[in-house]
Design a protein around this motif. Structure first.
Motif, PDB file in Angstrom:
ATOM      1  N   LEU A   1       0.815  -1.216   0.000  1.00 49.94           N
ATOM      2  CA  LEU A   1       0.000   0.000   0.000  1.00 49.94           C
ATOM      3  C   LEU A   1       0.852   1.271   0.000  1.00 49.94           C
ATOM      4  O   LEU A   1       0.323   2.366  -0.193  1.00 49.94           O
ATOM      5  CB  LEU A   1      -0.942   0.017   1.211  1.00 49.94           C
ATOM      6  N   GLY A   2       2.141   1.131   0.259  1.00 47.21           N
ATOM      7  CA  GLY A   2       3.022   2.290   0.292  1.00 47.21           C
ATOM      8  C   GLY A   2       2.878   3.117   1.555  1.00 47.21           C
ATOM      9  O   GLY A   2       3.022   4.339   1.525  1.00 47.21           O
ATOM     10  N   VAL A   3       2.577   2.436   2.667  1.00 43.85           N
ATOM     11  CA  VAL A   3       2.431   3.104   3.953  1.00 43.85           C
ATOM     12  C   VAL A   3       3.280   2.358   4.984  1.00 43.85           C
ATOM     13  O   VAL A   3       3.831   1.308   4.697  1.00 43.85           O
ATOM     14  CB  VAL A   3       0.956   3.171   4.423  1.00 43.85           C
ATOM     15  N   SER A   4       3.344   2.906   6.176  1.00 46.53           N
ATOM     16  CA  SER A   4       4.062   2.234   7.255  1.00 46.53           C
ATOM     17  C   SER A   4       3.112   1.318   8.029  1.00 46.53           C
ATOM     18  O   SER A   4       1.884   1.456   7.936  1.00 46.53           O
ATOM     19  CB  SER A   4       4.662   3.272   8.211  1.00 46.53           C
ATOM     20  N   ALA A   5       3.683   0.420   8.804  1.00 45.19           N
ATOM     21  CA  ALA A   5       2.862  -0.423   9.678  1.00 45.19           C
ATOM     22  C   ALA A   5       2.125   0.449  10.691  1.00 45.19           C
ATOM     23  O   ALA A   5       0.978   0.173  11.050  1.00 45.19           O
ATOM     24  CB  ALA A   5       3.731  -1.457  10.387  1.00 45.19           C
ATOM     25  N   SER A   6       2.774   1.530  11.126  1.00 44.97           N
ATOM     26  CA  SER A   6       2.115   2.472  12.038  1.00 44.97           C
ATOM     27  C   SER A   6       0.916   3.130  11.357  1.00 44.97           C
ATOM     28  O   SER A   6      -0.104   3.385  11.991  1.00 44.97           O
ATOM     29  CB  SER A   6       3.092   3.555  12.495  1.00 44.97           C
ATOM     30  N   GLY A   7       1.046   3.409  10.075  1.00 52.12           N
ATOM     31  CA  GLY A   7      -0.061   3.985   9.321  1.00 52.12           C
ATOM     32  C   GLY A   7      -1.244   3.049   9.264  1.00 52.12           C
ATOM     33  O   GLY A   7      -2.402   3.478   9.364  1.00 52.12           O
ATOM     34  N   LEU A   8      -0.976   1.758   9.114  1.00 52.04           N
ATOM     35  CA  LEU A   8      -2.066   0.774   9.144  1.00 52.04           C
ATOM     36  C   LEU A   8      -2.737   0.788  10.508  1.00 52.04           C
ATOM     37  O   LEU A   8      -3.968   0.736  10.603  1.00 52.04           O
ATOM     38  CB  LEU A   8      -1.548  -0.636   8.848  1.00 52.04           C
TER      39      LEU A   8
END
Length: 138
Positions: free
Chosen positions: A73-80
């Motif tokens: 998704l092009g995000v961080s695990a924190s973003g999830l």
């Protein structure tokens, strides 16, 4: 130990969770035989070089573990976590999110891009400082 996996026998084996992480797959989606037994280094090498059909299928279609979902998704695990995405997602679900990104995904991708740009700027600045220091010392 918190999980019910058998303790690997000797230094030549790893827990199923460790093997799944190294293979980039979601452990609960693996066959029961994979989850129930320690994996030797030789077995792990065989899985990598000659993956069985279930492993090929998991890698292609998922469900994928959080780190793989975040990367796709092009995000961080924190973003999830901020978006409260806690479930493993399939490749189709990831493609659907990318095709029609919800607001949280747009925001988190923007945040991730800003973090990458800042990291690149800091790395460049550090490289320039090191080059100046090396030039003055030499």
């Amino acid at each position: 130990m918190s999980d019910n996996a058998p303790v690997p026998a000797g230094p030549d084996a790893m827990k199923p969770a460790t093997a799944a992480k190294k293979l980039g797959i979601y452990l609960p989606a693996t066959p029961a035989s994979f989850q129930a037994n320690a994996i030797s280094r030789a077995e792990f090498a065989e899985l990598q070089s000659n993956p069985p059909e279930w492993l090929v299928e998991l890698r292609l279609n998922g469900p994928h573990p959080r780190d793989v979902v975040a990367r796709k998704l092009g995000v961080s695990a924190s973003g999830l976590a901020r978006a409260e995405v806690t479930d493993a997602l399939t490749t189709a679900q990831i493609q659907d999110l990318l095709a029609a990104p919800p607001q949280w995904l747009v925001r988190e991708r923007s945040t991730q891009a800003a973090v990458r740009a800042e990291n690149a700027r800091v790395n460049q600045q550090n490289a320039e400082k090191a080059a100046r220091r090396d030039a003055s010392e030499g």
